[in-house]
Design an enzyme around this catalytic site. Sequence first.
Site, short mmCIF file in Angstrom:
data_model
loop_
_atom_site.label_atom_id
_atom_site.label_comp_id
_atom_site.label_asym_id
_atom_site.label_seq_id
_atom_site.Cartn_x
_atom_site.Cartn_y
_atom_site.Cartn_z
CG HIS A 64 -0.34 0.37 2.50
ND1 HIS A 64 -0.91 1.26 3.38
CD2 HIS A 64 0.81 -0.02 3.08
CE1 HIS A 64 -0.14 1.39 4.45
NE2 HIS A 64 0.92 0.62 4.29
CB CYS A 118 3.08 3.01 5.77
SG CYS A 118 3.08 1.47 6.71
CD GLN A 136 -7.20 1.30 10.68
OE1 GLN A 136 -8.02 2.16 10.40
NE2 GLN A 136 -5.91 1.54 10.83
CB SER A 159 -3.92 4.28 9.26
OG SER A 159 -3.98 3.34 10.28
CG HIS A 162 -4.59 3.09 3.11
ND1 HIS A 162 -3.53 2.64 3.87
CD2 HIS A 162 -5.52 3.47 4.02
CE1 HIS A 162 -3.82 2.72 5.16
NE2 HIS A 162 -5.03 3.22 5.27
#
Length: 168
Positions: A64, A118, A136, A159, A162
């Site tokens: 991702h 990330c 998630q 978060s 993405h």
Amino acid sequence: MSAAAEEQLPTGWVKRESKSRPGFSYYLHEETKTTQWEKPTTAKPPTAKRKYAASDTTKVRASHILAKHAGSRRPSSWREPNITRSLEEAKEIIRQHRKNIVEGRATFEEIARTESDCSSARKGGDLDFFARETMQKPFSDAAFALQVGEISDVVVTASGVHIIKRTA
């Protein structure tokens, strides 16, 4: 935590308050020390990391690219100690990354290595194999819906924002 709330979790799991983001909780399997954001549905935690066959439909492998924003669960990254962009700005960044990949201007892995918020960026965004319940829900739903090699549309989680590429 009350005993009643603890009894609702499968055996071995406890709910913990996130220290990095007050108000958010995660789940810990006390024996294996496995953690996950989604409420566990079985007493058995996800299997320890190993290589899985592509025929194993309980797990997928994906990469991702993440753009965090000021409202993200933890609005900081290896790239920026204090992320202040808006959710809409993060969505636009991810849309542009996707467009550049689809149009062949860069590979998914190249953009992940330099632009993802990330820590998986150092591995080209690779998250290895994971079970549906370890991520998630919006992320898992998108990853499991993809065919191998396919790239998702924009996916929003706590978060950040993405795009996901399913790799196995």
